[in-house]
Motif scaffolding. Structure first.
Motif, short mmCIF file in Angstrom:
data_model
loop_
_atom_site.label_atom_id
_atom_site.label_comp_id
_atom_site.label_asym_id
_atom_site.label_seq_id
_atom_site.Cartn_x
_atom_site.Cartn_y
_atom_site.Cartn_z
N SER A 251 0.83 -1.21 0.00
CA SER A 251 0.00 0.00 0.00
C SER A 251 0.85 1.25 0.00
CB SER A 251 -0.93 0.01 1.21
OG SER A 251 -1.92 -0.97 1.10
N ILE A 252 1.85 1.29 0.90
CA ILE A 252 2.76 2.45 0.95
C ILE A 252 3.59 2.51 -0.32
CG2 ILE A 252 4.62 3.56 2.22
CD1 ILE A 252 1.93 3.58 3.64
N ALA A 253 4.00 1.33 -0.82
CA ALA A 253 4.76 1.30 -2.06
C ALA A 253 3.95 1.90 -3.20
CB ALA A 253 5.16 -0.14 -2.39
N GLY A 254 2.67 1.53 -3.25
CA GLY A 254 1.80 2.08 -4.29
C GLY A 254 1.67 3.59 -4.17
N THR A 298 17.71 6.70 -3.67
CA THR A 298 16.94 5.45 -3.54
C THR A 298 17.76 4.39 -2.81
OG1 THR A 298 15.74 5.92 -5.59
CG2 THR A 298 15.70 3.64 -4.79
N ALA A 299 19.06 4.34 -3.11
CA ALA A 299 19.93 3.36 -2.47
C ALA A 299 20.22 3.72 -1.02
CB ALA A 299 21.25 3.24 -3.24
N GLU A 300 20.32 5.01 -0.73
CA GLU A 300 20.77 5.44 0.59
C GLU A 300 19.64 5.63 1.61
OE1 GLU A 300 23.95 5.66 1.50
OE2 GLU A 300 24.46 4.91 -0.50
N MET A 301 18.43 5.88 1.15
CA MET A 301 17.31 6.17 2.06
C MET A 301 16.56 4.88 2.38
SD MET A 301 17.46 9.37 2.66
CE MET A 301 18.17 10.89 2.01
N ASP A 302 16.41 4.56 3.67
CA ASP A 302 15.73 3.32 4.04
C ASP A 302 14.38 3.55 4.70
OD1 ASP A 302 16.56 4.36 6.43
OD2 ASP A 302 17.83 2.66 7.00
N SER A 303 13.88 4.77 4.67
CA SER A 303 12.57 5.07 5.25
C SER A 303 11.60 5.48 4.14
CB SER A 303 12.67 6.21 6.27
OG SER A 303 13.03 7.43 5.63
N ALA A 304 10.31 5.42 4.44
CA ALA A 304 9.31 5.82 3.46
C ALA A 304 9.47 7.30 3.11
CB ALA A 304 7.90 5.55 4.01
N LEU A 309 11.29 11.38 -0.98
CA LEU A 309 12.19 12.41 -1.49
C LEU A 309 12.82 11.97 -2.81
CD1 LEU A 309 13.76 15.07 -1.17
CD2 LEU A 309 15.46 13.80 0.18
N ALA A 310 13.29 10.73 -2.84
CA ALA A 310 13.89 10.20 -4.07
C ALA A 310 12.86 10.13 -5.20
CB ALA A 310 14.48 8.82 -3.81
N THR A 311 11.66 9.69 -4.86
CA THR A 311 10.60 9.52 -5.85
C THR A 311 10.14 10.85 -6.43
OG1 THR A 311 9.84 7.51 -4.74
CG2 THR A 311 8.31 8.53 -6.26
N SER A 312 10.26 11.92 -5.65
CA SER A 312 9.84 13.24 -6.14
C SER A 312 10.64 13.64 -7.38
CB SER A 312 10.01 14.30 -5.06
OG SER A 312 11.39 14.54 -4.78
N LEU A 313 11.82 13.08 -7.54
CA LEU A 313 12.66 13.41 -8.70
C LEU A 313 12.19 12.70 -9.97
CD1 LEU A 313 16.19 13.40 -7.03
CD2 LEU A 313 14.74 15.35 -7.59
N HIS A 314 11.16 11.87 -9.86
CA HIS A 314 10.57 11.26 -11.05
C HIS A 314 10.04 12.34 -11.99
CE1 HIS A 314 8.78 7.95 -13.34
NE2 HIS A 314 7.68 8.68 -13.45
N ALA A 315 9.65 13.46 -11.43
CA ALA A 315 9.17 14.57 -12.25
C ALA A 315 10.20 14.96 -13.30
CB ALA A 315 8.85 15.78 -11.35
N ILE A 316 11.47 14.92 -12.89
CA ILE A 316 12.54 15.33 -13.80
C ILE A 316 13.11 14.14 -14.56
CG2 ILE A 316 14.78 16.47 -13.95
CD1 ILE A 316 14.04 17.98 -11.39
N SER A 317 13.37 13.04 -13.83
CA SER A 317 14.03 11.89 -14.46
C SER A 317 13.18 11.27 -15.57
CB SER A 317 14.37 10.82 -13.42
OG SER A 317 13.20 10.16 -12.94
N PHE A 318 11.86 11.32 -15.43
CA PHE A 318 11.01 10.81 -16.50
C PHE A 318 10.19 11.91 -17.18
CE2 PHE A 318 7.11 9.22 -18.34
CZ PHE A 318 7.60 8.24 -19.20
N GLY A 319 9.42 12.65 -16.39
CA GLY A 319 8.48 13.62 -16.97
C GLY A 319 9.16 14.66 -17.85
N LEU A 320 10.14 15.36 -17.30
CA LEU A 320 10.80 16.41 -18.07
C LEU A 320 11.68 15.84 -19.18
CD1 LEU A 320 11.19 19.42 -18.46
CD2 LEU A 320 13.05 19.34 -16.78
N SER A 321 12.36 14.73 -18.89
CA SER A 321 13.24 14.14 -19.91
C SER A 321 12.42 13.67 -21.11
CB SER A 321 14.05 12.99 -19.33
OG SER A 321 13.23 11.89 -18.98
N HIS A 322 11.22 13.12 -20.85
CA HIS A 322 10.37 12.66 -21.95
C HIS A 322 9.84 13.86 -22.76
CE1 HIS A 322 7.75 10.00 -24.17
NE2 HIS A 322 6.71 10.74 -23.87
N SER A 323 9.47 14.93 -22.08
CA SER A 323 9.01 16.12 -22.78
C SER A 323 10.12 16.69 -23.67
CB SER A 323 8.55 17.18 -21.78
OG SER A 323 7.39 16.75 -21.08
#
Length: 399
Positions: A251-254, A298-304, A309-323
């Motif tokens: 659930s948290i992963a989702g 992602t490798a260094e953070m072991d808490s949700a 914080l790592a996942t927030s960068l998906h905006a740039i790593s995928f969203g902006l790069s794809h645009s």
């Protein structure tokens, strides 16, 4: 009274502009994106969990996930060549959706490694025919408003977001054995929403018979995109399993994956302004650097919270790069090469890049779970070098 009247006028104008933008063809394309990426929101984070539940080991999971991405090496370009030659892009989307729906139903009957591999190869061969043609149809429908591509594409992110959240809750409450049932219902929905899709048949002209030429700058762009997508391979195949190792449930992963898509939608909303304000290569460099940072976190953070914080960068790593990638292809290639250019991008980046990333991750996973994220960092740094190469070539051409 004057201010109230002015406010009403502005509202009327804005509504008229919105209605003008959302023509029927763009509404249909938005619904196609919604269900296409809803399927991705099911298979990317949870297919690995489903295969693990079925008793496959990490190497087998990596190989099976690589098949889905591996068909992107061949399928998009074959279908795009047919679409460019016949001009029947809408038909390709419909056939792809229908055959993929039939192929995915094979998961109800496949049990051993090879039968599952055959099912995944069959459905993904047709499924991977769809996206490149959707991109061409969308950009074609926008014409001079191509910078507003993200308005239509964001519906795909919404579909992904919704299914990721619901899927995490469902699989934690019951189990991932329900994946084939949910997936099949999404494929049926995708097929139904493609039926109204209609587009003018653009007959090939004498220029379209030539070969698609790849310049040095174009090759560096492909290297940039391949590095970015290959670095996402560990995420596509093992992220939810990785979170389970950290003690974070489905659930948290989702919710974490959905959060990444939420910020992706946000970046799509402002992407037109970013693309209009900054140089494309500067944005590409930012994408590569922030992608490397994402996988390190992602490798260094072991808490949700750390993973958020790592996942927030998906905006740039995928969203902006794809645009950025869509803008590059739309500007660099003429209309009669758009289908093949989009397919080449999909084949080399999502296909070879994504497949190799997830396949190697399957082997690294058994050595140390964190190794797969350091692989992602290294691949993102290759993209940094590629952008430096593009900037150097641009300076040479100006001089």
């Amino acid at each position: 009274m004057g201010k109230t009247h002015s406010f009403r006028v502005v509202c009327v104008v804005e509504n008229a502009v919105s209605e003008q933008f959302w023509q029927p063809v763009r509404q249909t394309l938005a619904s196609n994106y919604f269900f296409f990426f809803a399927i991705l929101g099911l298979t990317v984070p949870y297919m690995g969990v489903y295969l693990d539940l079925r008793g496959f080991n990490s190497e087998e999971i990596g190989a099976l996930m690589a098949i889905i991405m591996g068909t992107r090496i061949i399928a998009p370009f074959l279908w795009a060549s047919f679409a460019d030659a016949t001009g029947r892009r809408a038909m390709v989307v419909k056939v792809g959706a229908g055959m993929a729906m039939l192929g995915f139903s094979g998961l109800f009957f496949a049990h051993d490694f090879w039968s599952v591999a055959l099912v995944l190869a069959f459905y993904s061969f047709f499924w991977n025919a769809i996206l490149a043609q959707l991109e061409v149809l969308t950009l074609g429908s926008l014409g001079a408003k191509a910078h507003q591509y993200s308005k239509v594409r964001s519906f795909g992110s919404m579909g992904y977001l919704l299914v990721v959240i619901i899927g995490g809750w469902v699989f934690e409450r019951w189990d991932a054995g329900l994946l084939p049932w949910i997936g099949f219902s999404l494929f049926v929905s995708l097929f139904i929403t493609t039926l109204p899709l209609n587009a003018p048949i653009i007959r090939p002209n004498k220029d379209s018979s030539g070969s698609l030429k790849l310049t040095v700058t174009g090759a560096l762009f492909i290297l940039f995109a391949m590095g970015i997508q290959a670095s996402h391979g560990p995420f596509y195949g093992f992220y939810v399993l990785y979170l389970q190792q950290l003690g974070i449930g489905e659930s948290i992963a989702g919710i974490l994956v959905a959060f990444g898509v939420l910020v992706e939608i946000a970046i799509f909303a402002i992407a037109p302004r970013l693309l209009g304000r900054y140089q494309l290569t500067s944005l590409m460099m930012a994408c590569a650097l922030f992608t490397a940072l994402r996988w390190w976190l992602t490798a260094e953070m072991d808490s949700a919270a750390g993973q958020a914080l790592a996942t927030s960068l998906h905006a740039i790593s995928f969203g902006l790069s794809h645009s950025c990638a869509m803008q590059y292809i739309h500007k660099e290639y003429p209309s009669h090469f758009q289908g093949r250019a989009q397919a080449l991008y999909a084949s080399l980046t999502f296909g070879i890049g994504g497949a190799s990333g997830v396949y190697v991750s399957g082997h690294l996973w058994k050595l140390d779970h964190n190794y797969i994220w350091y692989l992602g960092v290294a691949l993102a740094l290759i993209s940094v070098l590629a952008v430096l190469g593009i900037q150097w070539r641009n300076r040479l051409q100006r001089n």
